[in-house]
Motif scaffolding. Structure first.
Motif, PDB file in Angstrom:
ATOM      1  N   GLY A 344      41.272  -9.865  21.491  1.00  0.00           N
ATOM      2  CA  GLY A 344      41.040 -11.065  22.079  1.00  0.00           C
ATOM      3  C   GLY A 344      42.118 -11.489  23.224  1.00  0.00           C
ATOM      4  O   GLY A 344      42.032 -12.191  24.108  1.00  0.00           O
ATOM      5  N   SER A 345      43.428 -11.294  22.726  1.00  0.00           N
ATOM      6  CA  SER A 345      44.609 -11.619  23.686  1.00  0.00           C
ATOM      7  C   SER A 345      44.498 -10.809  24.829  1.00  0.00           C
ATOM      8  O   SER A 345      44.796 -11.226  25.860  1.00  0.00           O
ATOM      9  CB  SER A 345      45.642 -11.479  22.979  1.00  0.00           C
ATOM     10  OG  SER A 345      46.912 -11.757  23.462  1.00  0.00           O
ATOM     11  N   TRP A 346      44.095  -9.353  24.879  1.00  0.00           N
ATOM     12  CA  TRP A 346      44.330  -8.684  26.049  1.00  0.00           C
ATOM     13  C   TRP A 346      42.981  -9.140  26.768  1.00  0.00           C
ATOM     14  O   TRP A 346      42.992  -9.087  28.167  1.00  0.00           O
ATOM     15  CB  TRP A 346      43.962  -7.228  25.482  1.00  0.00           C
ATOM     16  CG  TRP A 346      45.428  -6.400  25.295  1.00  0.00           C
ATOM     17  CD1 TRP A 346      45.956  -6.275  23.956  1.00  0.00           C
ATOM     18  CD2 TRP A 346      46.301  -6.206  26.456  1.00  0.00           C
ATOM     19  NE1 TRP A 346      47.150  -5.756  24.180  1.00  0.00           N
ATOM     20  CE2 TRP A 346      47.687  -5.630  25.590  1.00  0.00           C
ATOM     21  CE3 TRP A 346      46.410  -6.497  27.809  1.00  0.00           C
ATOM     22  CZ2 TRP A 346      48.717  -5.461  26.256  1.00  0.00           C
ATOM     23  CZ3 TRP A 346      47.535  -6.091  28.441  1.00  0.00           C
ATOM     24  CH2 TRP A 346      48.729  -5.588  27.540  1.00  0.00           C
ATOM     25  N   ILE A 361      40.255 -21.198  26.174  1.00  0.00           N
ATOM     26  CA  ILE A 361      40.622 -21.744  24.836  1.00  0.00           C
ATOM     27  C   ILE A 361      39.625 -22.520  24.326  1.00  0.00           C
ATOM     28  O   ILE A 361      39.415 -22.122  22.957  1.00  0.00           O
ATOM     29  CB  ILE A 361      41.793 -22.889  25.255  1.00  0.00           C
ATOM     30  CG1 ILE A 361      42.956 -22.360  25.943  1.00  0.00           C
ATOM     31  CG2 ILE A 361      42.045 -23.610  24.076  1.00  0.00           C
ATOM     32  CD1 ILE A 361      43.915 -23.383  26.710  1.00  0.00           C
ATOM     33  N   GLY A 362      38.700 -23.030  24.834  1.00  0.00           N
ATOM     34  CA  GLY A 362      37.405 -23.678  24.481  1.00  0.00           C
ATOM     35  C   GLY A 362      36.568 -22.559  23.911  1.00  0.00           C
ATOM     36  O   GLY A 362      35.812 -22.864  22.779  1.00  0.00           O
ATOM     37  N   THR A 363      36.180 -21.518  24.484  1.00  0.00           N
ATOM     38  CA  THR A 363      35.479 -20.383  23.909  1.00  0.00           C
ATOM     39  C   THR A 363      36.061 -19.921  22.650  1.00  0.00           C
ATOM     40  O   THR A 363      35.402 -19.495  21.796  1.00  0.00           O
ATOM     41  CB  THR A 363      35.288 -19.206  24.773  1.00  0.00           C
ATOM     42  OG1 THR A 363      34.659 -19.944  26.307  1.00  0.00           O
ATOM     43  CG2 THR A 363      34.551 -18.249  24.466  1.00  0.00           C
ATOM     44  N   GLY A 364      37.443 -19.638  22.873  1.00  0.00           N
ATOM     45  CA  GLY A 364      37.970 -18.952  21.425  1.00  0.00           C
ATOM     46  C   GLY A 364      37.883 -20.053  20.313  1.00  0.00           C
ATOM     47  O   GLY A 364      37.875 -19.777  19.183  1.00  0.00           O
ATOM     48  N   LEU A 365      37.946 -21.441  20.474  1.00  0.00           N
ATOM     49  CA  LEU A 365      37.870 -22.364  19.429  1.00  0.00           C
ATOM     50  C   LEU A 365      36.533 -22.441  18.730  1.00  0.00           C
ATOM     51  O   LEU A 365      36.246 -22.380  17.667  1.00  0.00           O
ATOM     52  CB  LEU A 365      38.087 -23.882  19.911  1.00  0.00           C
ATOM     53  CG  LEU A 365      39.697 -24.289  19.994  1.00  0.00           C
ATOM     54  CD1 LEU A 365      40.059 -25.173  21.093  1.00  0.00           C
ATOM     55  CD2 LEU A 365      40.086 -24.380  18.623  1.00  0.00           C
ATOM     56  N   SER A 369      35.300 -21.399  15.149  1.00  0.00           N
ATOM     57  CA  SER A 369      34.406 -22.269  14.448  1.00  0.00           C
ATOM     58  C   SER A 369      33.187 -21.458  13.727  1.00  0.00           C
ATOM     59  O   SER A 369      33.105 -21.561  12.435  1.00  0.00           O
ATOM     60  CB  SER A 369      33.881 -23.453  15.065  1.00  0.00           C
ATOM     61  OG  SER A 369      33.065 -24.112  14.426  1.00  0.00           O
ATOM     62  N   ALA A 370      32.735 -20.660  14.510  1.00  0.00           N
ATOM     63  CA  ALA A 370      31.460 -19.783  14.125  1.00  0.00           C
ATOM     64  C   ALA A 370      31.998 -18.727  12.996  1.00  0.00           C
ATOM     65  O   ALA A 370      31.222 -18.421  12.294  1.00  0.00           O
ATOM     66  CB  ALA A 370      30.860 -19.324  15.311  1.00  0.00           C
ATOM     67  N   GLY A 398      38.198 -14.931  18.376  1.00  0.00           N
ATOM     68  CA  GLY A 398      38.430 -16.407  19.090  1.00  0.00           C
ATOM     69  C   GLY A 398      39.813 -16.799  19.168  1.00  0.00           C
ATOM     70  O   GLY A 398      40.375 -17.438  20.163  1.00  0.00           O
ATOM     71  N   MET A 399      40.840 -16.552  18.158  1.00  0.00           N
ATOM     72  CA  MET A 399      42.352 -17.031  18.358  1.00  0.00           C
ATOM     73  C   MET A 399      42.986 -15.928  19.262  1.00  0.00           C
ATOM     74  O   MET A 399      43.889 -16.737  20.092  1.00  0.00           O
ATOM     75  CB  MET A 399      43.118 -16.571  17.138  1.00  0.00           C
ATOM     76  CG  MET A 399      42.584 -17.538  15.728  1.00  0.00           C
ATOM     77  SD  MET A 399      43.183 -19.132  16.073  1.00  0.00           S
ATOM     78  CE  MET A 399      45.196 -18.860  15.838  1.00  0.00           C
ATOM     79  N   GLY A 400      42.638 -14.854  19.642  1.00  0.00           N
ATOM     80  CA  GLY A 400      42.966 -14.011  20.683  1.00  0.00           C
ATOM     81  C   GLY A 400      42.823 -14.888  22.105  1.00  0.00           C
ATOM     82  O   GLY A 400      43.856 -14.794  22.839  1.00  0.00           O
TER      83      GLY A 400
END
Length: 495
Positions: A344-346, A361-365, A369-370, A398-400
């Motif tokens: 995710g970070s890359w 950021i919103g997509t990751g959050l 959650s999911a 998501g965290m990435g």
């Protein structure tokens, strides 16, 4: 404070930018006036610094992967399940203080000295934990580790802000995320095997020599990064007092929650009063209300870490206690989430020049959650264990996507001479979110164990709470600046 308030004459030539924050460049990758392209993290000018930062992050990653894997065994050996959450909360409460000191000092005297002091304290904390005769002493060692470890994220963010051109920052954050891959692949399984055959104390003690090895090269490289020529930070002593008040106040709140009694309610009230004002002073104005701007971004970071680490700390416990699987099986979940976090970070680094940071950021959050909701299926025996582990891997993705863009966004909206202080604010929110998430989870697990003889109900409470908090973070980050980071050139990320 917006990027337009920066003072370009205070920045190195290769960092100067247009009013939109991007270096002027032509199709060839050179500036339209003949300047060379921004150096990548692996450019000879930055290579030693990049290697130093990566080695230190790798050390911290090995420690994190190893400790979270063996915590169930430590709690069993020391009869300390009631303090399970404190082993993580204590670390992050110490980190909260350490990061404020290191961030302010890096703005004042440069990065090398605060990092050196931090690594010494970190090593001392490992020694205390390795020799701990009971769970309370282990928690004390974890606090000391956090106090020293706080220097690492503060120095990392401030150095990336000062030494790397803005278009290269998302890539550098991705490089440091990659430093978690090897520890994520071999750390959990290695820690499980060491704990099984030599004892969990060797997991802590065996990391001490690595502190000296990793720290030496990093400190040497940081000496080449000058401190800001313009210092615009509050004196360190008042900031230290404020950080201590926040840390002690948060600790009292968590102690009150763990006590679950009338005196516990008093501790919660006292802790809240003690921490509130200094927390407002240490965070950007309006953070506690998620005011539009960088305050909302900093608030979203705390909600993100609350949601992720509030679950992550209890993933091995859920697999070993609820499913009665061995520690080596739990290590598979730890490894999976580390690999997908790096992926995710890359991904965010590649999208940074095209997609607004707050969208990433919103997509990751939402993914956090999911994914957490899916991992909660670990508590249902009829569901194959591979399913919740796969869902937990989605949480890592998501965290990435979300973690690094928050730091990039805050650095981009802050003048260079305040990058250390801004980094401290991001990391303060990060650590406070983690401490509260793991502390509340620990209280729920301890209450469940005391009432039912199993942690299952407490774990279900933890997972439900963190799902809601991550979804709330996705709403909050919509108030963050809508900024697309300048695109990096097409130079390969590594050579």
């Amino acid at each position: 404070m917006s990027a337009s308030n920066r003072s370009p004459e205070n920045e190195p030539p290769e960092h100067r930018s247009t009013e939109h924050g991007s270096t002027e460049r032509g199709p060839s990758g050179r500036g339209s006036r003949g300047q060379t392209a921004d150096p990548t993290p692996w450019d000879p000018r930055l290579r030693a610094l990049t290697l130093g930062l990566v080695s230190t992050v790798t050390l911290i990653a090995f420690e994190a992967m190893a400790v979270i894997t063996v915590l169930p065994k430590v709690a069993e050996d020391l009869s300390g399940l009631s303090l399970y959450g404190w082993t993580t909360s204590g670390f992050f409460l110490g980190l909260l203080v350490g990061v404020v000191i290191a961030g302010a000092e890096s703005d004042r005297v440069g990065a090398a000295r605060p990092l050196t002091a931090g690594l010494v304290l970190f090593g001392a904390g490992l020694a205390v934990a390795a020799l701990a005769p009971n769970m309370w002493i282990l928690v004390a060692g974890r606090v000391l580790q956090g106090l020293g470890g706080g220097a690492v994220p503060a120095i990392l963010y401030a150095t990336i802000g000062r030494a790397y051109p803005e278009p290269q920052r998302p890539r550098m954050f991705a490089v440091t995320a990659t430093a978690w891959v090897l520890p994520g692949l071999i750390g959990p399984a290695t820690a499980a095997l060491v704990a099984e055959h030599a004892g969990w104390r060797w997991v802590f003690g065996g990391l001490i020599p690595l502190v000296a090895v990793a720290g030496t090269g990093t400190v040497r490289a940081l000496r080449g990064v000058p401190a800001p020529t313009t210092v615009d930070v509050a004196p360190t002593a008042p900031r230290l007092i404020a950080a201590l008040r926040v840390s002690v106040g948060a600790g009292l709140v968590l102690a009150g929650l763990t006590g679950r009694s009338a005196p516990g309610l008093a501790l919660i009230a006292v802790g809240s009063v003690l921490a509130y004002q200094p927390l407002r002073a240490l965070l950007p104005a309006g953070t506690l209300r998620a005011r539009p701007g960088i305050a909302a971004a900093v608030a979203a970071r705390g909600l993100l870490t609350f949601a992720f680490f509030g679950t992550d700390t209890f993933v091995p416990l859920a697999i070993t206690a609820a499913r009665h699987e061995p520690t080596i099986v739990a290590s598979a979940a730890v490894t999976a989430v580390t690999v997908t976090w790096t992926t995710g970070s890359w991904t965010q680094a590649r999208l940074a020049g095209r997609v607004p940071g707050r969208v990433l950021i919103g997509t990751g959050l939402l993914a956090v959650s999911a994914g957490t909701a899916g991992f909660a299926l670990v508590l249902v025996d009829a569901v194959a264990l591979a399913v919740p582990i796969a869902c937990w891997a989605v949480t890592g993705l998501g965290m990435g996507l979300a973690y690094s863009p928050i730091a990039s966004l805050v650095l981009a909206e802050t003048p260079p001479e305040r990058h250390g202080t801004a980094s401290s604010a991001v990391t303060l929110s990060d650590n406070l979110g983690t401490a509260l998430g793991t502390g509340l989870g620990g209280a729920a697990v301890a209450a469940s164990e005391a009432a039912n003889g199993t942690p299952d109900l407490g774990l279900a409470t933890v997972f439900g709470l963190t799902v809601i908090v991550a979804a709330l973070g996705a709403l909050v980050v919509r108030r963050a600046p809508s900024r697309i980071f300048p695109a990096a050139d097409s130079t390969p990320a590594a050579s």
